[in-house]
Scaffold this motif. Structure first.
Motif, PDB file in Angstrom:
ATOM      1  N   ILE A 208       0.838  -1.205   0.000  1.00 53.49           N
ATOM      2  CA  ILE A 208       0.000   0.000   0.000  1.00 53.49           C
ATOM      3  C   ILE A 208       0.871   1.253   0.000  1.00 53.49           C
ATOM      4  N   GLY A 209       2.088   1.157   0.565  1.00 56.87           N
ATOM      5  CA  GLY A 209       3.014   2.284   0.494  1.00 56.87           C
ATOM      6  C   GLY A 209       3.378   2.615  -0.937  1.00 56.87           C
ATOM      7  N   TYR A 210       3.552   1.581  -1.755  1.00 53.78           N
ATOM      8  CA  TYR A 210       3.850   1.803  -3.169  1.00 53.78           C
ATOM      9  C   TYR A 210       2.676   2.470  -3.876  1.00 53.78           C
ATOM     10  N   PHE A 211       1.479   1.962  -3.667  1.00 50.06           N
ATOM     11  CA  PHE A 211       0.311   2.516  -4.353  1.00 50.06           C
ATOM     12  C   PHE A 211      -0.161   3.834  -3.745  1.00 50.06           C
ATOM     13  N   ASP A 212       0.324   4.177  -2.559  1.00 52.89           N
ATOM     14  CA  ASP A 212      -0.034   5.460  -1.952  1.00 52.89           C
ATOM     15  C   ASP A 212       0.474   6.631  -2.798  1.00 52.89           C
ATOM     16  N   ARG A 213       1.443   6.366  -3.611  1.00 54.34           N
ATOM     17  CA  ARG A 213       1.924   7.381  -4.562  1.00 54.34           C
ATOM     18  C   ARG A 213       0.819   7.794  -5.522  1.00 54.34           C
ATOM     19  N   TYR A 214      -0.058   6.858  -5.845  1.00 50.13           N
ATOM     20  CA  TYR A 214      -1.113   7.102  -6.817  1.00 50.13           C
ATOM     21  C   TYR A 214      -2.471   7.334  -6.152  1.00 50.13           C
ATOM     22  N   TYR A 215      -2.669   6.760  -4.970  1.00 50.82           N
ATOM     23  CA  TYR A 215      -3.934   6.906  -4.235  1.00 50.82           C
ATOM     24  C   TYR A 215      -3.582   7.353  -2.823  1.00 50.82           C
ATOM     25  N   GLU A 216      -3.579   8.664  -2.603  1.00 52.59           N
ATOM     26  CA  GLU A 216      -3.016   9.246  -1.390  1.00 52.59           C
ATOM     27  C   GLU A 216      -3.754   8.855  -0.126  1.00 52.59           C
ATOM     28  N   ASN A 217      -4.999   8.400  -0.266  1.00 51.81           N
ATOM     29  CA  ASN A 217      -5.767   8.050   0.925  1.00 51.81           C
ATOM     30  C   ASN A 217      -5.435   6.653   1.457  1.00 51.81           C
ATOM     31  N   LEU A 218      -4.599   5.890   0.750  1.00 48.52           N
ATOM     32  CA  LEU A 218      -4.252   4.554   1.236  1.00 48.52           C
ATOM     33  C   LEU A 218      -3.560   4.632   2.591  1.00 48.52           C
ATOM     34  N   ILE A 219      -2.670   5.588   2.749  1.00 49.23           N
ATOM     35  CA  ILE A 219      -2.052   5.837   4.061  1.00 49.23           C
ATOM     36  C   ILE A 219      -2.303   7.306   4.374  1.00 49.23           C
ATOM     37  N   PRO A 220      -3.405   7.618   5.027  1.00 51.65           N
ATOM     38  CA  PRO A 220      -3.770   9.016   5.269  1.00 51.65           C
ATOM     39  C   PRO A 220      -2.653   9.798   5.962  1.00 51.65           C
ATOM     40  N   ASN A 221      -2.435  11.021   5.483  1.00 50.66           N
ATOM     41  CA  ASN A 221      -1.479  11.988   6.046  1.00 50.66           C
ATOM     42  C   ASN A 221      -0.010  11.646   5.776  1.00 50.66           C
ATOM     43  N   HIS A 222       0.244  10.475   5.212  1.00 52.33           N
ATOM     44  CA  HIS A 222       1.622  10.099   4.874  1.00 52.33           C
ATOM     45  C   HIS A 222       1.946  10.570   3.467  1.00 52.33           C
TER      46      HIS A 222
END
Length: 391
Positions: A208-222
């Motif tokens: 999810i850290g990888y995809f958080d680049r594209y979907y910012e809500n995967l890891i909120p505030n990160h």
């Protein structure tokens, strides 16, 4: 890039001692901490993340929440800024658990008769007369708060049973034929968060850290990462990442005995569903073996590889003229790692025969060696392998 010369001056800032009648018997090596600090700063200098070639630093001890010495915090000055690094001992290995070249030492206001307590990444306390206290207010934490902190804390571990170490040398003719690919310059490399049996949750965190680049809500505030020139660098863990991995651990029904493959998949899908996203898994094993061509095509499509292993290796490559060296660490037991790149090497050996080595570049989930190469056919059993897509 030529290696810059590092002139390093370390000044002893505090003296180790006994506080509040609590004796500390942890055998943290000052020499190894200094060496780890110097090596880490040297890497930063090589990448032009710091300006100038001279650094002065002071150090003082840091302790875990049980007040065993965990390592040292280094406060250093460059020509243009101040930064800090926290070096800890984990199972006899020394690692820079935090390194910020332009930030204030979080323990700068800890008093002479107080102790700096490191709980986990971006989580700090202090000890006053043997009591754990809020680092800013000095207010003593209750037993309940201390118990919660301890659940997620990194505790001193001086050493454990070492893995088996094997060095393999490959002598060759000419220039090896290499096919290499990484999804980015610096991959996600999150590691343990004080939970037992959590390697699958940590692997899910790296996905999810990888995809958080594209979907910012995967890891909120990160903040997932940033471009430096044309290269993308994923950021290291913070409190928001820790919270996300803990949620994954819960979603995956984590226990001290680990997480099953089914629970890993269902838990990751549930986590994504709660973010209004989908998550699917495509098996990349065929005829009982991992399909390396599918590994390559999946990674080039932006889909990391989840590897479910029983006995496994991680490897450091040292490439030279006419001889490459592979330094393996071999582990028993089960583990989950995530692949973010590959390296396919074909050699013409000195006797004229051909040899091929197939590696996947992985986030290991380990605190000490966070990234490494995994040889798909050396001393390992790959139970399952999936290309993971979140959309």
């Amino acid at each position: 890039m030529k290696k810059k010369i590092l002139a390093l001056l370390i000044l002893i800032a505090t003296v180790l001692g006994v506080m509040g009648g609590v004796s500390v018997y942890a055998e943290v090596s000052l020499e190894e901490c200094d060496k780890c600090f110097q090596n880490t700063v040297s890497v930063l200098l090589d990448r032009d993340d710091l300006n100038g070639n001279k650094i002065s630093a002071t150090r003082s001890p840091v302790y875990d929440i049980k007040l065993a010495q965990l390592g040292y915090v280094y406060e250093f000055d460059t020509a243009e800024s101040k930064g800090y690094a926290i070096i800890i001992c984990d199972n006899g290995n020394y690692v820079a658990i935090e390194m910020l070249p332009d930030a204030e030492n979080p323990y700068s206001d800890v008093g002479e008769n107080e102790k700096s307590v490191f709980v986990n990444v971006m989580s700090y306390c202090k000890a006053v007369d043997g009591k754990i206290c809020d680092i800013e207010t000095g207010e003593e934490f209750s037993e309940q708060v201390c118990a919660v902190l301890e659940e997620n804390a990194i505790l001193y571990s001086g050493g454990s049973v070492d893995p088996e170490y094997v060095k393999v040398e490959v002598g060759f003719l000419g220039v090896p034929d290499e096919d290499m690919y990484d999804v980015c310059y610096q991959i996600p490399q999150f590691c343990g968060v004080g939970l037992t049996g959590a390697c699958a949750a940590v692997a899910g965190g790296n996905i999810i850290g990888y995809f958080d680049r594209y979907y910012e809500n995967l890891i909120p505030n990160h903040v997932a990462g940033e471009f430096k020139g044309e290269d993308y660098y994923y950021n290291f863990s913070d409190t928001y990442v820790t919270q996300a991995i803990k949620q994954l651990y819960s979603d995956m029904n984590g226990t001290e005995n680990g997480i099953s493959e089914t629970n890993f998949k269902v838990g990751l899908q549930n986590y994504c569903s709660n973010k209004n996203l989908n998550c699917n898994f495509k098996s990349i094993k065929s005829n009982g073996s991992i399909n390396y061509d599918m590994v390559k095509s999946s990674l080039k499509s932006g889909q990391p590889i989840a590897l479910f292993l029983s006995t496994y290796n991680i490897c450091e490559l040292n490439c030279g003229d006419q001889k490459d060296e592979f330094y393996y660490e071999l582990y028993p037991g089960n583990h989950v790692m995530v692949g973010f790149g590959y390296r396919d090497i074909n050699y013409t050996l000195t006797n004229g025969s051909k040899s091929n080595y197939k590696f996947i570049y992985v986030a290991t989930g380990f605190i000490t060696q966070r990234t490494a190469y995994f040889n798909i056919s050396y001393r390992t059993n790959i139970n399952s392998a999936y290309a993971v897509n979140i959309y």
